[in-house]
Scaffold this motif. Structure first.
Motif, PDB file in Angstrom:
ATOM      1  N   LYS A   8       0.850  -1.199   0.000  1.00 25.58           N
ATOM      2  CA  LYS A   8       0.000   0.000   0.000  1.00 25.58           C
ATOM      3  C   LYS A   8       0.876   1.235   0.000  1.00 25.58           C
ATOM      4  N   PRO A   9       0.325   2.360  -0.480  1.00 24.10           N
ATOM      5  CA  PRO A   9       1.127   3.571  -0.389  1.00 24.10           C
ATOM      6  C   PRO A   9       1.338   3.958   1.074  1.00 24.10           C
ATOM      7  N   ARG A  10       2.506   4.523   1.347  1.00 19.96           N
ATOM      8  CA  ARG A  10       2.764   5.021   2.675  1.00 19.96           C
ATOM      9  C   ARG A  10       2.148   6.407   2.793  1.00 19.96           C
ATOM     10  N   SER A  11       1.811   6.802   3.987  1.00 23.64           N
ATOM     11  CA  SER A  11       1.165   8.093   4.165  1.00 23.64           C
ATOM     12  C   SER A  11       1.907   8.902   5.216  1.00 23.64           C
ATOM     13  N   THR A  13       1.994  12.964   7.247  1.00 20.57           N
ATOM     14  CA  THR A  13       1.215  14.157   7.554  1.00 20.57           C
ATOM     15  C   THR A  13       2.118  15.370   7.376  1.00 20.57           C
ATOM     16  N   GLY A  20      -2.993  15.191   4.788  1.00 19.46           N
ATOM     17  CA  GLY A  20      -2.529  13.814   4.616  1.00 19.46           C
ATOM     18  C   GLY A  20      -1.972  13.642   3.218  1.00 19.46           C
ATOM     19  N   ILE A  21      -0.727  13.176   3.117  1.00 15.90           N
ATOM     20  CA  ILE A  21      -0.098  13.024   1.812  1.00 15.90           C
ATOM     21  C   ILE A  21       0.256  11.560   1.634  1.00 15.90           C
ATOM     22  N   ASP A  22      -0.257  10.936   0.558  1.00 16.22           N
ATOM     23  CA  ASP A  22       0.146   9.573   0.238  1.00 16.22           C
ATOM     24  C   ASP A  22       1.469   9.618  -0.498  1.00 16.22           C
ATOM     25  N   ARG A  24       3.497   7.926  -3.039  1.00 13.52           N
ATOM     26  CA  ARG A  24       3.182   6.924  -4.052  1.00 13.52           C
ATOM     27  C   ARG A  24       4.373   6.049  -4.365  1.00 13.52           C
ATOM     28  N   CYS A  34       4.069  19.528  -0.534  1.00 12.57           N
ATOM     29  CA  CYS A  34       2.695  19.257  -0.085  1.00 12.57           C
ATOM     30  C   CYS A  34       1.704  19.849  -1.075  1.00 12.57           C
TER      31      CYS A  34
END
Lengths: 456, 212
Positions: A8-11, A13, A20-22, A24, A34
């Motif tokens: 899964k993509p890491r997320s 802050t 919230g930034i994924d 990719r 951001c």
């Protein structure tokens, strides 16, 4: 094996705006701009650190981060964007990613697009000056080296990108193809570029939930809805004997008292101070306009700032507003966004209208300091309606995709916009939340008792 | 392979005639989106391979993976994966025939731009940095203690060949190789990544499960 499961993509802050930034391309990405506030972050280490706060408004991208499209049979996702300039000319480069195929570039210069691939080999310099050979083909230099400056960045990158970085570039061409040689000291990077048809770009699909005008889920400036002005009362009630007789009046007295107290506290926090006003004209479906609405001073340690926007009376249009409250001492920005929209039409139920010509945004807990309010505004016509249309069942173009070459472009219609910022303001939403919160408990208790009486 | 990393406790185990012996602890592998995993198969120069181990390296400005390939003929290669690009590398035992590399092995410097001739090819130093092992998994030819540091120097060459030289207290190792496209390896059993389909060209004949 441990890692064999689906990835899964890491997320992360954003430490500046809380968005919230994924990530990719986890494990590869080093820098992230951001997408909500433009802050440049270092994600190479587990503790995400702010590199620089970008106090300008986040750019409206032709291909928003997260857009996906197919080029040469491979799906690519837009993960980064850099704005670069050389000799007064500015263009955009989008970084594309596919975990199975690596990275590519999409270079946008005006309406022309090129698809770029980074070379792992070095084209051979031919003895004939100004020519290089790559895979048996001769490429000719177009002009002498130019200095390319990166002016703005958004999204994620596998190197430590920074605004202001400079590269010496030479472009070589062979028909429609070109080779770009960029050097930064000892590092040399060659990129092979081929033209891409605009239709290929148009077929890129923007991400689900994408809404450039209001990243509200990541907006730190909305009043914190649950911050407990009412928590004292609920703990008081928790200590009460559950079935004490005759306590409804006390319950309501407490609720009324708490509401009054909340009103006084919120009003004190919101005493009106100084005000700044800026005005501009927007061309409908025209370019984005950026302006300063002036400077205000926040004197108390934490204060509300109210931003009001008003327009003249248009129909079936909307104005996207992006604000950044920039602290003049630290250059830290507090972003917010809003929209002024007004639509009307006629359907089977008769005439309807929706929206209004003004809007108010309240930013909570602004620290003391001098702030300049930067505004970016863009007016759009709603193509699904049109000011004279009577039927409007479908908003034909919810993302405003068509507006780039859309029907109403070029009419020159204008919208007047005024934006004011003032310290203070009364957060009605928060107040009513408190009122709702403190009355709901006694009401539930009374209803519960009434029910039980019926049963007996 | 003499060493293995236990997938459950991250312990580094040395296999010998006396049995298995714990020789340290490997760091937790940080999450990444690599399409490769232990058990990924493929073909290289006409021989099948299977991915049996990985070392992950990091430096101040990034990180990359080195995957150990067990070839069908019993030999080993490395598949280096950095910034979305892949290289196939093989240990080059005669590297110290080049005087510059022999000097580096003896503790000397390799400044950027240094030209090195090896196997009739011209390599230029393009990158020199201190790297740290940040994790490992599977079977490996050496122990990978957490925090292991190396001095790594990368070279470029005109035709897409590559050379990477690494040095620590234990000595120098040189790896010679070339850039490859993932599709050229006819990979099978690539890692599934949420939100992405494996492109047609990389689907191969997927072996159910692999080693997973």
């Amino acid at each position: 094996m441990v890692n064999a499961s689906s990835a899964k993509p890491r997320s992360v802050t954003c430490p500046q705006c809380g968005g919230g930034i994924d990530i990719r391309a986890a494990g590869v990405t080093i820098s992230v701009g951001c997408q909500y506030c433009g802050a440049l972050l270092d994600v190479a280490n587990p503790d995400v650190a702010l590199i620089t706060a970008w106090h300008q408004e986040v750019a409206k991208l032709k291909l928003p981060l997260g857009s996906r499209g197919v080029i040469d049979g491979v799906t690519w996702e837009v993960i980064g964007w850099v704005e670069r300039s050389a000799q007064g000319w500015t263009w955009a480069e989008y970084l594309l990613f596919n975990p199975y195929a690596g990275y590519r570039w999409l270079v946008r210069s005006g309406d022309e697009w090129q698809f770029g691939r980074m070379l792992t080999e070095r084209p051979r310099e031919l003895l004939n000056a100004g020519q290089v050979d790559w895979r048996g083909q001769a490429f000719t230099a177009e002009e002498g080296p130019v200095t390319i400056t990166t002016t703005r960045v958004l999204g994620e990158f596998y190197w430590r990108v920074r605004a202001g970085e400079e590269w010496q570039a030479v472009s070589f061409s062979a028909g429609p193809q070109s080779l770009s040689r960029e050097a930064d000291g000892d590092e040399v990077q060659w990129t092979h570029l081929v033209p891409v048809a605009p239709q290929v770009i148009e077929r890129f699909v923007k991400p689900v939930n994408f809404n450039a005008s209001s990243p509200r889920h990541a907006n730190p400036s909305a009043p914190p809805p649950q911050r407990g002005y009412s928590s004292d009362t609920s703990s008081t009630w928790a200590n009460r004997p559950w079935r004490a007789d005759g306590d409804h009046w006390r319950m309501f007295a407490f609720a009324v008292l708490t509401s009054l107290l909340a009103m006084i506290v919120l009003a004190l926090a919101g005493i009106k101070g100084n005000e700044a006003v800026g005005r501009t004209q927007l061309v409908v479906d025209g370019p984005e306009v950026q302006f300063s609405a002036g400077t205000i001073t926040v004197t108390r340690p934490r204060q509300f700032v109210t931003i009001r926007a008003a327009t003249d009376t248009f129909v079936n249009k909307w104005v996207d507003l992006d604000y950044v409250l920039v602290n003049k001492a630290t250059q830290q920005g507090v972003p917010a966004s809003d929209v002024v929209e007004y639509y009307e039409g006629t359907d089977s139920d008769g005439h309807w209208t929706e929206g209004s010509h003004q809007t108010t945004t309240l930013i909570a807990e602004v620290p003391a300091g001098n702030y300049e309010l930067m505004v970016q505004a863009q007016a759009h016509a709603w193509n699904g309606g049109g000011s004279s249309t009577t039927s409007s069942d479908t908003p034909a173009d919810p993302w405003g995709l068509a507006s780039a070459g859309g029907a109403s472009a070029g009419t020159g219609e204008q919208v007047s916009l005024a934006v004011s910022a003032s310290t203070g303001g009364f957060p009605w939403g928060l107040f009513w939340l408190v009122v709702g919160g403190v009355f709901v408990i006694p009401i539930i208790i009374i209803l519960y008792r009434a029910n039980n009486k019926d049963d007996e | 392979m003499p060493y293995a990393v236990c997938p459950y406790c991250r312990g580094v185990i040395r296999w010998s005639s006396a049995g298995a012996e714990s020789v340290g602890q490997a760091a937790e592998l940080p999450f990444d989106v690599s399409p490769i995993q232990i058990g990924t198969g493929g073909a290289l120069d006409g021989a099948r391979f299977s991915v049996v181990g990985r070392v992950r390296w990091a430096w101040a400005d990034g990180g990359w993976n080195e995957w150990l390939l067990a070839m069908a003929d019993g030999t080993h290669r490395w598949l280096a994966e950095a910034m979305g690009q892949f290289q196939i590398l093989e240990e080059c035992p005669q590297a110290d025939t080049a005087p510059e590399l022999a000097g580096f092995a003896a503790g000397g410097e390799l400044p950027l731009g240094t030209l090195v001739t090896l196997n009739g090819l011209y390599f230029v130093v393009s990158d020199s940095k201190i790297i740290t092992c940040v994790g490992a998994e599977g079977d490996l030819p050496f122990a990978t203690p957490a925090g292991w540091k190396m001095h790594s120097v990368d070279f470029r060459e005109g035709e897409g060949r590559s050379l990477s030289v690494q040095r620590d207290e234990g000595g120098m190792a040189a790896y010679l190789g070339r850039y490859v496209e993932l599709a050229d390896l006819n990979p099978t059993n690539l890692r599934a990544i949420e939100g992405w389909d494996i492109p047609e060209a990389l689907r191969g004949s997927v072996r159910a499960g692999g080693r997973a």
